[in-house]
Design an enzyme around this catalytic site. Structure first.
Site, mmCIF file in Angstrom:
data_model
loop_
_atom_site.group_PDB
_atom_site.id
_atom_site.type_symbol
_atom_site.label_atom_id
_atom_site.label_comp_id
_atom_site.label_asym_id
_atom_site.label_seq_id
_atom_site.Cartn_x
_atom_site.Cartn_y
_atom_site.Cartn_z
ATOM 1 N N ARG A 1 0.846 -1.198 0.000
ATOM 2 C CA ARG A 1 0.000 0.000 0.000
ATOM 3 C C ARG A 1 0.883 1.251 0.000
ATOM 4 N NH1 ARG A 1 -2.506 0.552 6.159
ATOM 5 N NH2 ARG A 1 -0.567 0.124 7.237
ATOM 6 N N ASN B 1 -4.903 8.304 3.966
ATOM 7 C CA ASN B 1 -4.663 7.563 5.214
ATOM 8 C C ASN B 1 -3.193 7.718 5.571
ATOM 9 O OD1 ASN B 1 -5.791 5.446 7.178
ATOM 10 N ND2 ASN B 1 -3.879 4.487 6.505
ATOM 11 N N GLU B 2 -2.954 8.209 6.756
ATOM 12 C CA GLU B 2 -1.591 8.314 7.286
ATOM 13 C C GLU B 2 -0.568 8.750 6.225
ATOM 14 O OE1 GLU B 2 -0.572 4.715 9.371
ATOM 15 O OE2 GLU B 2 -1.552 5.433 11.180
ATOM 16 N N GLU C 1 -7.283 6.078 15.515
ATOM 17 C CA GLU C 1 -6.939 4.649 15.542
ATOM 18 C C GLU C 1 -6.093 4.359 16.771
ATOM 19 O OE1 GLU C 1 -4.816 3.081 12.206
ATOM 20 O OE2 GLU C 1 -6.070 4.112 10.739
ATOM 21 N N TRP D 1 2.526 -5.250 13.663
ATOM 22 C CA TRP D 1 3.675 -4.628 12.993
ATOM 23 C C TRP D 1 4.668 -4.048 13.984
ATOM 24 C CZ3 TRP D 1 4.544 0.563 13.782
ATOM 25 C CH2 TRP D 1 3.478 1.309 14.278
ATOM 26 N N GLU E 1 -2.314 -7.718 7.725
ATOM 27 C CA GLU E 1 -2.669 -7.402 9.110
ATOM 28 C C GLU E 1 -3.649 -8.394 9.719
ATOM 29 O OE1 GLU E 1 -1.353 -2.955 9.643
ATOM 30 O OE2 GLU E 1 -3.369 -3.061 8.770
ATOM 31 N N HIS F 1 -3.330 -8.463 13.344
ATOM 32 C CA HIS F 1 -3.476 -7.214 14.099
ATOM 33 C C HIS F 1 -4.743 -7.326 14.933
ATOM 34 C CE1 HIS F 1 -3.878 -3.002 15.152
ATOM 35 N NE2 HIS F 1 -2.674 -2.793 14.651
HETATM 36 C C1 GAL Z 1 -2.207 2.322 10.801
HETATM 37 C C2 GAL Z 1 -2.973 2.300 9.511
HETATM 38 C C3 GAL Z 1 -4.059 1.231 9.511
HETATM 39 C C4 GAL Z 1 -3.506 -0.053 10.046
HETATM 40 C C5 GAL Z 1 -2.959 0.198 11.410
HETATM 41 C C6 GAL Z 1 -2.435 -1.039 12.070
HETATM 42 O O1 GAL Z 1 -0.926 2.810 10.637
HETATM 43 O O2 GAL Z 1 -3.590 3.542 9.266
HETATM 44 O O3 GAL Z 1 -4.521 1.054 8.192
HETATM 45 O O4 GAL Z 1 -2.506 -0.514 9.208
HETATM 46 O O5 GAL Z 1 -1.904 1.096 11.327
HETATM 47 O O6 GAL Z 1 -1.765 -0.737 13.275
#
Ligand code: GAL
Length: 657
Positions: A113, A151-152, A312, A320, A360, A363
């Site tokens: 991504r 996003n970010e 978030e 990660w 993920e 996650h």
């Molecule tokens: C953020 C991201 C999300 C997801 C999340 C996992 O950095 O915006 O899409 O990847 O981390 O921790």
């Protein structure tokens, strides 16, 4: 205070929601469980470019229509993303020049991504087209609460298109090539430019690169992403005026890729909302609760004390971050409440339901692989109930009387190569001071050194390497403030040129003259005659117009700790990094939110303009404690008295009498 999420009732609660990864029957279960948990806002369409726009000129909105309609029917609002953070393979293949190039000249492939070059016109056009189409279609949709751009943002690129854009940015900043040569000091090592075409991004070269070049490239890359964000935001605004717009920043304390204070100028405006993502660092010297406070205080700083939103966080582990680490029972509850205590208008997560596939898949999520009968989901439900009961807190403002100075340009410059010490990084030092103040119960903003600081009783500049001049800090001190300056501050100007006469821009204000630096080796310490100890750094420093409050033992003519009264205020200078900050902080007259509480018990107060106050009390220890206030605990509805026990690992939010 403006209502930042006008169409979300009370505080926001929810997370990223990716129903496109699941069959329809799962959507039904999702909605039922969201309602059970009290979810009122979800971020949708974050990574759906390829579903909406599966090929050139092909647009399929049926699925997103269904998602939005399902949410509307359930009374759940959407933080609707423009899905531009991850172009699909067809796009990258059709426009190979939109794939980013790294400093070594490798063009990165697609397959994950954020594979885009912010400077590629094809990408710039595509994201505006996407944002326009979405805004046109969903403006006025009953589920729409706010727009979420990209996003970010973080990607930088070193390709030829980046080179072209960099030159244009430099020409605007510096004017002509002579000024650029001056700013970068290109006479050093014979690097003078005679033609703009010679100017490149700081691609890997044979030797240590030019610090001015690196610094300007950081500024340029941050500005380019901001421009990209703004192009989408403006497209959305054209079709969907009056709906709040946000993007999820990473104001975390370990990401400094963008100049968020410049971003803040655009996100801190009408119909814009500062939002951040925050994933904790599992290991290291700073406890998770203090990390939470740092991310929150820095985000509130961006919002200049006003509303912001935690967009978030992880309900449990973030894969990660390297390996599995589980949050202890109750931990995510206290963390979420702490973000709200520190000013967030809600608590959001990545993500609602754990993905079965993809990078993920491990996650954590609000709804884990184990389903609703799990510790995590039970806590999510508890939190949903709490946030509902905290609705009246929305719009109140955090009370803070102290600030730590954070300047992203200074953080970047201090990280440039060729420093006198490898142990003087800025960000970790800011976090260390913040944690020390947090442990003492002092609520602290992270503020830019150029802002009006007059409302703070104490301002800390533990690491402010780059500073153009002392005017704003002098105004603050003379006006009655207490300023504390750490070593290696005020050293360089905006071009990373050393100010003559150390410590440069701060020499007059501090009344201290530094003859020479004497950096310490890893693990080496230096003793002060007040019984404390320094590490990483020392210097041969003399008082010019200050008192010496402590000296290095064995160096009688060298000051370690200086104090100077100036105007109505005072300024302290530390010429080493104190290992234990507490003995020094004891010298200052700092007022904690609630005095006398044991370590690990956190209190933060939010107040409405009409005088209603809320004391958030978070007990991060195992032992019960009493909190001396009176009122009603909004979490339980029970009366709170100074004798009420706050149990270990629990929380209360007292509407004070
Ligand atoms: C953020 C991201 C999300 C997801 C999340 C996992 O950095 O915006 O899409 O990847 O981390 O921790």
């Amino acid at each position: 205070m403006t209502d930042i999420v006008p169409t979300v009732e009370g505080l926001a609660f929810g997370g990223d929601y990716n129903p496109e990864q699941w069959p329809r029957e799962v959507w039904d279960e999702d909605i039922a469980l969201m309602r059970e948990a009290g979810v009122n806002l979800v971020s949708v369409n974050i990574f759906s470019w390829g579903r909406i726009n599966p090929g050139p000129g092909r647009w399929h909105f049926d699925e997103l229509d269904a998602i939005m309609d399902t949410l509307a029917e359930a009374g759940i609002k959407a933080d609707l993303a423009t899905s531009t953070a991850s172009p699909p393979p067809w796009f990258s293949q059709l426009h190979p020049d939109t794939l980013p190039v790294d400093p070594e000249g490798h063009r990165l492939n697609y397959g994950a991504r954020a594979e885009y070059c912010p400077h590629a016109p094809a990408f710039q056009d595509a994201v505006v087209e996407m944002a326009s189409k979405l805004a046109e279609r969903y403006a006025g949709h009953p589920a729409l609460a706010m727009w979420h751009i990209g996003n970010e943002y973080y990607r930088s690129c070193y390709c030829d298109l980046a080179a072209e854009a960099f030159r244009a940015w430099l020409a605007e900043r510096h004017g002509d090539l002579d000024a650029l040569n001056d700013a970068w000091g290109t006479t050093f090592w014979s690097q003078t430019f005679t033609d703009w075409e010679q100017v490149l991004p700081p691609r890997i070269s044979a030797e240590t690169p030019n610090p001015g070049h690196l610094l300007d490239f950081k500024r340029f890359s941050s500005d380019a992403l901001l421009k990209l964000f703004r192009s989408e935001a403006e497209a959305v605004e054209r079709h969907s005026p009056g709906v709040p717009i946000t993007t999820n920043l990473m104001v975390t304390g370990d990401f400094s890729g963008l100049d968020y204070h410049r971003w803040g100028e655009h996100l801190n405006a009408a119909d814009r909302l500062i939002a951040t993502d925050h994933y904790l660092i599992p290991e290291g010297p700073i406890e998770p609760e203090a990390q939470v406070a740092f991310g929150a205080d820095a985000s509130r700083g961006l919002a200049r004390g006003g509303p912001w939103l935690l967009m978030e966080q992880a309900a449990n582990s973030s894969a990660w971050r390297g390996g599995y680490f589980a949050k202890k029972p109750g931990e995510q509850l206290r963390h979420s409440l702490s973000y709200v205590a520190h000013g967030s208008e809600g608590a959001m997560y990545f993500q609602w339901r754990a993905s079965r596939y993809g990078t993920e898949r491990w996650h954590s999520a609000m709804l884990p692989h184990g389903g609703p009968e799990t510790k995590t989901f039970r806590e999510v439900k508890t939190l949903g109930g709490w946030l509902k009961r905290l609705a009246e807190v929305k719009g109140s403002v955090v009370q803070s009387k102290a600030a730590i100075l954070l300047d992203f340009e200074s953080v970047w410059a201090a990280a440039n190569p060729g420093q006198p010490s490898g142990h003087m990084a800025s960000y970790p030092e800011l976090r260390r001071w913040h944690a020390a103040l947090w442990r003492r119960g002092v609520t602290c903003d992270l503020a830019n050194p150029a802002w009006d600081l007059s409302r703070y009783a104490a301002v800390f500049a533990p690491s402010l390497y780059l500073l153009e001049d002392d005017a704003n800090l002098r105004r603050y001190v003379e006006g009655g403030g207490t300023l504390v300056v750490g070593p290696y501050s005020g050293i360089v100007d905006r071009n990373d040129h050393v100010h003559p006469g150390l410590p440069g821009a701060l020499r007059d204000l501090l009344g201290v003259r530094v003859e020479e630096f004497a950096p310490l080796h890893e693990g080496e310490t230096i003793a002060l005659d007040d019984g404390t100890e320094g590490h990483a750094w020392s210097e041969i420093a003399k008082a010019e117009d200050a008192e010496v409050a402590a000296r290095f033992i064995g160096y009688p003519s060298t000051g370690a700790l200086f104090h100077r009264g100036l105007g109505d205020g005072e300024v302290w200078y530390l010429s080493t990094r104190l290992t234990d900050l507490d003995p020094f902080l004891d010298r200052l007259n700092l007022t904690p939110t609630v005095p006398g509480l044991p370590a690990g018990v956190e209190t933060v107060r939010r107040a409405h303009e009409d005088g209603r106050t809320y004391l958030f009390a978070l007990n991060h220890t195992d032992r019960p404690v009493t909190i001396p206030t009176e009122g009603t605990d909004l979490l339980t509805g029970a009366t709170w008295t100074p004798k009420t026990h706050l149990h270990g690992n629990s929380a209360a939010v007292v509407r004070e009498r």
